[in-house]
Design a protein around this motif. Structure first.
Motif, mmCIF file in Angstrom:
data_model
loop_
_atom_site.group_PDB
_atom_site.id
_atom_site.type_symbol
_atom_site.label_atom_id
_atom_site.label_comp_id
_atom_site.label_asym_id
_atom_site.label_seq_id
_atom_site.Cartn_x
_atom_site.Cartn_y
_atom_site.Cartn_z
ATOM 1 N N SER A 409 0.828 -1.207 0.000
ATOM 2 C CA SER A 409 0.000 0.000 0.000
ATOM 3 C C SER A 409 0.859 1.252 0.000
ATOM 4 O O SER A 409 0.553 2.223 -0.705
ATOM 5 N N TYR A 410 1.944 1.238 0.773
ATOM 6 C CA TYR A 410 2.821 2.410 0.845
ATOM 7 C C TYR A 410 3.456 2.701 -0.517
ATOM 8 O O TYR A 410 3.561 3.862 -0.931
ATOM 9 N N LYS A 413 0.793 4.350 -2.686
ATOM 10 C CA LYS A 413 0.464 5.697 -2.226
ATOM 11 C C LYS A 413 1.617 6.665 -2.509
ATOM 12 O O LYS A 413 1.388 7.853 -2.774
ATOM 13 N N GLN A 416 1.155 7.722 -5.917
ATOM 14 C CA GLN A 416 0.017 8.631 -5.997
ATOM 15 C C GLN A 416 0.403 10.046 -5.565
ATOM 16 O O GLN A 416 0.029 11.029 -6.203
ATOM 17 N N VAL A 417 1.164 10.135 -4.463
ATOM 18 C CA VAL A 417 1.609 11.447 -3.978
ATOM 19 C C VAL A 417 2.480 12.128 -5.026
ATOM 20 O O VAL A 417 2.346 13.336 -5.288
ATOM 21 N N SER A 451 -3.625 12.957 -0.087
ATOM 22 C CA SER A 451 -2.741 11.837 -0.422
ATOM 23 C C SER A 451 -1.472 11.866 0.414
ATOM 24 O O SER A 451 -0.971 10.810 0.843
ATOM 25 N N GLU A 454 -2.411 10.640 3.821
ATOM 26 C CA GLU A 454 -2.582 9.186 3.803
ATOM 27 C C GLU A 454 -1.239 8.462 3.747
ATOM 28 O O GLU A 454 -1.071 7.388 4.334
ATOM 29 N N LEU A 455 -0.280 9.053 3.020
ATOM 30 C CA LEU A 455 1.048 8.440 2.952
ATOM 31 C C LEU A 455 1.715 8.432 4.323
ATOM 32 O O LEU A 455 2.310 7.424 4.737
ATOM 33 N N THR A 458 -0.052 5.868 6.467
ATOM 34 C CA THR A 458 0.372 4.502 6.122
ATOM 35 C C THR A 458 1.748 4.198 6.687
ATOM 36 O O THR A 458 2.000 3.094 7.198
#
Length: 478
Positions: A409-410, A413, A416-417, A451, A454-455, A458
């Motif tokens: 997941s990291y 993400k 995404q960032v 994002s 969220e990073l 995570t």
């Protein structure tokens, strides 16, 4: 002679009857202990175990180490547990003393006047200490001597009670170790939460700068009639919303700091930390080892094992209540009606030696109830032991899965960032050239902020997962 034989025969019959009736303990339904665990946590068969690593080696952040060291000295819950250990240690001492002889000294003085027309009074009146002198009236009494009592532990009832107390003492020690393991994990998790909040606060401040810069551009475009007042107000609202967010984060930081201070048993004060350590401190890989190692490493499993051993001994103690008990009592001293005669030997010497045999014969309901209760408590201890082992295995399996999923997941993400961070510049350039409206810019900035949040979240979960699996493996107390 016939009377002596009758007494001996009666005594022998009574002894046989007592022994037969007392030795019959009711049958019990027992449960076998199942402490078998799977051979591995899935496909991996790792013999290395991070649970055996000392906490000062496992955690590399010097500030975190200092916090843990302070907590191990000052934490109130840990100190309460230490006093519980002292209580169980004293219980061992008390149980040990029960199967040793009790010896004491005794001294006394008194006076007694009995009625003349009683058997004792009539006999005393005829007694003379010296010719022509009757026993004094009222009659004084002086005593000094020593006495001893001892229950002969022929069925090991008292010794088993002491062994049970020792097992409970060892269980209390393991309970302290379990408190230490959880305390270290709680401090580490709170510390990494604090670092994550620091990073989120930095992100908010950076985003406020970006939004304020965008607001100035919109204002300039309005002056040039290339943007409307609506766009200006939307950008202002977004800046104000982000500014209010930083105060919510600051409140969370204060509460997290004070949670750590509570664990350290001190009043609120800033927690020394390096926010950059959140990016640098990765704690390295964690090795789960073999599930069978949990039986040795996990303090809660060892505690449940010790309590199970104590409950087994409690059954032996309860069973011994059905058997005859043998007691011996003795005394030696001096007794006289006058201090002048008190130490005359052998006339004033007083001694006795008595042995007794007692066994339950009728109405053993209380003994049976204690016996059944001891068996039920042992069954409870077996289930508790098995549940503790199962819970430990599941905790490790869950955290191993969590670590793997969070790592994937990291990685996603982070991409995404990176994409959203680039889109902020792109949307700004497009807005300047009137090829994108202000809503696209606002939404892009908002998505980028979320994002990055969220990073960080995570990454914090990753750190927590490493701490939690270290705790689940039984690390921290050694």
């Amino acid at each position: 002679m016939f009377r002596n034989k009758l007494y001996k025969s009666t005594g022998a019959i009574m002894a046989i009857v007592l022994a037969y009736t007392a030795c019959k303990a009711p049958a019990l339904t027992t449960k076998e202990v199942n402490n078998k665990v799977p051979d591995s946590y899935g496909a991996t068969h790792d013999t290395l175990n991070s649970g055996t690593v000392q906490w000062s080696t496992f955690f590399t952040d010097q500030n975190l180490r200092a916090l843990i060291d302070t907590a191990l000295k000052n934490n109130q819950e840990l100190n309460i547990t230490l006093q519980e250990i002292e209580i169980t240690r004293n219980e061992v001492q008390a149980r040990k003393g029960e199967y040793l002889p009790f010896v004491g000294i005794r001294g006394g003085a008194g006076v007694e006047k009995v009625g003349r027309y009683t058997s004792q009074g009539a006999g005393d009146a005829s007694t003379e200490i010296k010719p022509g002198k009757e026993m004094p009236e009222p009659l004084p009494d002086f005593l000094v001597g020593a006495y001893a009592t001892w229950e002969v532990d022929i069925w090991h009832k008292l010794r088993n009670a002491k062994k049970a107390a020792v097992s409970r003492y060892l269980a209390s020690v393991e309970g302290r170790n379990f408190v230490i393991t959880n305390l270290i994990a709680e401090i580490a998790n709170s510390y990494y939460e604090l670092l994550a909040l620091d990073n989120q606060l930095d992100i908010v401040k950076q985003n406020i700068g970006i939004q304020q810069n965008a607001l100035e551009i919109v204002k300039a475009q309005k002056e040039a009639a290339r943007a409307t007042e609506l766009a200006v107000r939307k950008f202002e609202a977004e800046v104000l919303n982000t500014q209010s967010l930083q105060f919510a984060i600051q409140q969370q930081i204060t509460e997290t700091e004070n949670r750590i201070n509570l664990l350290l048993a001190r009043y609120p004060q800033p927690i020394v930390r390096d926010a950059q350590a959140f990016q640098k401190d990765r704690m390295g890989p964690v090795h789960a080892g073999l599930p069978a190692q949990l039986l040795v490493n996990r303090p809660d499993i060892r505690k449940a094992e010790m309590e199970l051993a104590a409950s087994k001994l409690d059954i032996q103690v309860a069973r011994a209540q059905f058997l005859p008990s043998v007691g011996i009592s003795a005394s030696f001293g001096y007794n006289a009606f006058s201090p002048a005669y008190l130490l005359r030997t052998p006339e004033s010497i007083l001694y006795s030696l008595v042995g007794d045999l007692m066994a339950p014969l009728v109405n053993k309901n209380a003994i049976k109830a204690n016996y059944y209760n001891a068996n039920a408590k042992q069954t409870q201890a077996i289930y508790q032991y098995e549940r503790t082992i199962l819970n430990a295995y599941i905790e490790v399996a869950n955290q191993l899965s969590n670590i793997g999923n969070l790592e994937k997941s990291y990685a996603l993400k982070a991409k995404q960032v990176e994409a959203l961070t680039q889109s902020i510049d792109i949307s700004g350039d497009l807005f300047k050239s009137a090829r994108a409206d202000y809503m696209e810019v606002l939404l892009t900035q908002r998505d980028a902020l979320e994002s990055r949040f969220e990073l960080v979240e995570t990454q914090k979960q990753q750190m927590n997962a490493l701490v939690n699996i270290y705790r689940a493996l039984g690390g921290g107390w050694k």
